[in-house]
Design a protein around this motif. Sequence first.
Motif, PDB file in Angstrom:
ATOM      1  N   SER A  43       0.832  -1.206   0.000  1.00 19.40           N
ATOM      2  CA  SER A  43       0.000   0.000   0.000  1.00 19.40           C
ATOM      3  C   SER A  43       0.864   1.253   0.000  1.00 19.40           C
ATOM      4  N   THR A  44       0.191   2.383  -0.200  1.00 14.09           N
ATOM      5  CA  THR A  44       0.816   3.698  -0.066  1.00 14.09           C
ATOM      6  C   THR A  44       0.119   4.408   1.082  1.00 14.09           C
ATOM      7  N   VAL A  45       0.903   4.864   2.047  1.00 18.36           N
ATOM      8  CA  VAL A  45       0.353   5.545   3.215  1.00 18.36           C
ATOM      9  C   VAL A  45       0.977   6.930   3.306  1.00 18.36           C
ATOM     10  N   VAL A  46       0.134   7.943   3.397  1.00 13.30           N
ATOM     11  CA  VAL A  46       0.585   9.325   3.541  1.00 13.30           C
ATOM     12  C   VAL A  46       0.155   9.803   4.927  1.00 13.30           C
ATOM     13  N   ALA A  47       1.141  10.077   5.777  1.00 16.56           N
ATOM     14  CA  ALA A  47       0.887  10.506   7.158  1.00 16.56           C
ATOM     15  C   ALA A  47       1.179  11.989   7.274  1.00 16.56           C
ATOM     16  N   VAL A  48       0.141  12.788   7.507  1.00 18.92           N
ATOM     17  CA  VAL A  48       0.262  14.241   7.547  1.00 18.92           C
ATOM     18  C   VAL A  48       0.085  14.710   8.993  1.00 18.92           C
ATOM     19  N   GLU A  49       1.092  15.392   9.510  1.00 24.20           N
ATOM     20  CA  GLU A  49       1.056  15.862  10.900  1.00 24.20           C
ATOM     21  C   GLU A  49       1.601  17.277  10.971  1.00 24.20           C
ATOM     22  N   ALA A  50       0.813  18.190  11.556  1.00 25.27           N
ATOM     23  CA  ALA A  50       1.191  19.602  11.607  1.00 25.27           C
ATOM     24  C   ALA A  50       2.145  19.925  12.755  1.00 25.27           C
ATOM     25  N   ASN A  51       1.952  19.299  13.905  1.00 23.98           N
ATOM     26  CA  ASN A  51       2.731  19.625  15.091  1.00 23.98           C
ATOM     27  C   ASN A  51       4.180  19.154  14.922  1.00 23.98           C
ATOM     28  N   PRO A  52       5.158  20.067  14.903  1.00 23.13           N
ATOM     29  CA  PRO A  52       6.535  19.666  14.639  1.00 23.13           C
ATOM     30  C   PRO A  52       7.119  18.715  15.683  1.00 23.13           C
ATOM     31  N   VAL A  53       6.710  18.842  16.939  1.00 22.79           N
ATOM     32  CA  VAL A  53       7.202  17.928  17.981  1.00 22.79           C
ATOM     33  C   VAL A  53       6.669  16.520  17.747  1.00 22.79           C
ATOM     34  N   VAL A  54       5.383  16.426  17.471  1.00 20.29           N
ATOM     35  CA  VAL A  54       4.762  15.128  17.213  1.00 20.29           C
ATOM     36  C   VAL A  54       5.291  14.537  15.905  1.00 20.29           C
ATOM     37  N   TYR A  55       5.520  15.391  14.922  1.00 15.31           N
ATOM     38  CA  TYR A  55       6.051  14.924  13.635  1.00 15.31           C
ATOM     39  C   TYR A  55       7.389  14.207  13.823  1.00 15.31           C
ATOM     40  N   SER A  87      -2.545  25.652  18.419  1.00 17.07           N
ATOM     41  CA  SER A  87      -2.620  25.674  19.883  1.00 17.07           C
ATOM     42  C   SER A  87      -2.363  24.272  20.412  1.00 17.07           C
ATOM     43  N   VAL A  88      -1.341  24.150  21.247  1.00 17.50           N
ATOM     44  CA  VAL A  88      -0.946  22.861  21.801  1.00 17.50           C
ATOM     45  C   VAL A  88      -1.187  22.893  23.299  1.00 17.50           C
ATOM     46  N   GLY A  89      -2.004  21.974  23.783  1.00 18.68           N
ATOM     47  CA  GLY A  89      -2.323  21.938  25.205  1.00 18.68           C
ATOM     48  C   GLY A  89      -1.157  21.482  26.051  1.00 18.68           C
ATOM     49  N   ASN A  90      -1.124  21.954  27.281  1.00 16.78           N
ATOM     50  CA  ASN A  90      -0.055  21.600  28.202  1.00 16.78           C
ATOM     51  C   ASN A  90      -0.499  20.424  29.068  1.00 16.78           C
ATOM     52  N   SER A  96      -4.179  16.651  20.782  1.00 13.50           N
ATOM     53  CA  SER A  96      -5.320  17.560  20.862  1.00 13.50           C
ATOM     54  C   SER A  96      -4.993  18.951  20.331  1.00 13.50           C
ATOM     55  N   ALA A  97      -3.835  19.111  19.704  1.00 12.27           N
ATOM     56  CA  ALA A  97      -3.472  20.417  19.130  1.00 12.27           C
ATOM     57  C   ALA A  97      -4.504  20.804  18.072  1.00 12.27           C
ATOM     58  N   SER A  98      -4.798  22.109  17.996  1.00 13.00           N
ATOM     59  CA  SER A  98      -5.889  22.543  17.136  1.00 13.00           C
ATOM     60  C   SER A  98      -5.632  23.927  16.544  1.00 13.00           C
ATOM     61  N   PHE A  99      -6.158  24.126  15.339  1.00 10.45           N
ATOM     62  CA  PHE A  99      -6.143  25.448  14.725  1.00 10.45           C
ATOM     63  C   PHE A  99      -7.329  26.289  15.180  1.00 10.45           C
ATOM     64  N   VAL A 100      -8.376  25.653  15.683  1.00  5.86           N
ATOM     65  CA  VAL A 100      -9.597  26.394  16.018  1.00  5.86           C
ATOM     66  C   VAL A 100      -9.873  26.506  17.509  1.00  5.86           C
ATOM     67  N   GLU A 105      -4.110  26.256  28.967  1.00  4.80           N
ATOM     68  CA  GLU A 105      -2.697  26.120  29.322  1.00  4.80           C
ATOM     69  C   GLU A 105      -1.984  25.486  28.140  1.00  4.80           C
ATOM     70  N   GLY A 106      -0.765  25.874  27.923  1.00  2.00           N
ATOM     71  CA  GLY A 106      -0.010  25.326  26.816  1.00  2.00           C
ATOM     72  C   GLY A 106       0.703  26.422  26.054  1.00  2.00           C
ATOM     73  N   TYR A 107       0.859  26.208  24.768  1.00  2.00           N
ATOM     74  CA  TYR A 107       1.583  27.169  23.947  1.00  2.00           C
ATOM     75  C   TYR A 107       1.046  27.105  22.522  1.00  2.00           C
ATOM     76  N   THR A 108       1.453  28.060  21.713  1.00  2.00           N
ATOM     77  CA  THR A 108       1.110  28.033  20.290  1.00  2.00           C
ATOM     78  C   THR A 108       2.397  27.982  19.480  1.00  2.00           C
ATOM     79  N   VAL A 109       2.289  27.410  18.306  1.00  2.00           N
ATOM     80  CA  VAL A 109       3.415  27.335  17.388  1.00  2.00           C
ATOM     81  C   VAL A 109       2.881  27.618  15.984  1.00  2.00           C
TER      82      VAL A 109
END
Length: 195
Positions: A43-55, A87-90, A96-100, A105-109
């Motif tokens: 198969s072909t799997v494309v994994a898309v992740e926005a959070n650089p730490v999680v990536y 927005s990344v929760g602390n 649970s990071a979200s654009f909306v 508590e936490g930080y934004t990137v």
Amino acid sequence: PHLYDRREITFLLRRFPPNGVLVDIGAYIGFWSMLFAYRFPSSTVVAVEANPVVYERLLQNIHMNRFPNVKAINVGAAEREGIFSLSVGNHHNLGSASFVRRHREGYTVDVPVKKLSDIVLQDAGISSIDVLKVDIEGYETPVLQRFFADSPRSLFPKYICAEITLSPELPELLSKHGYIPVLRSRENMVFELRS
């Protein structure tokens, strides 16, 4: 938390072709991506992740498990190209990071974002999708709305699994584009393209 997805994963694994294409938007550390890659080595799997730490964790998991059929992309899916504040929760769930939603508590990137059609066609180089899994914490509807507007019908996924807890309007949007619900779990729904 990914273990809560067992019903939808089982349902989709039974319908996934041996050389199928999974696009995993909001891949987190890659549970869905690696499970499909393991079960379907062609198969072909494309994994898309926005959070650089999680990536970075996603890349480590792909590397440690030696999955050559997983392509990881560090970008967020959005309705336009640009830079969005994530927005990344602390608390101990980086998924649970979200654009909306803004965490108290936490930080934004700031992260780069692209339209889903551009991620699929240009970055991943694929022209068809068997399963699209979307878990982007309440931003599913604008991303998919733009995807349907931009994409040829041949690119519409056969199945879409989406978290609907934070996007209750999503079933109506998918229905307008020929999808019917075929499975509902605690937080997700699976839709199949019928017409």
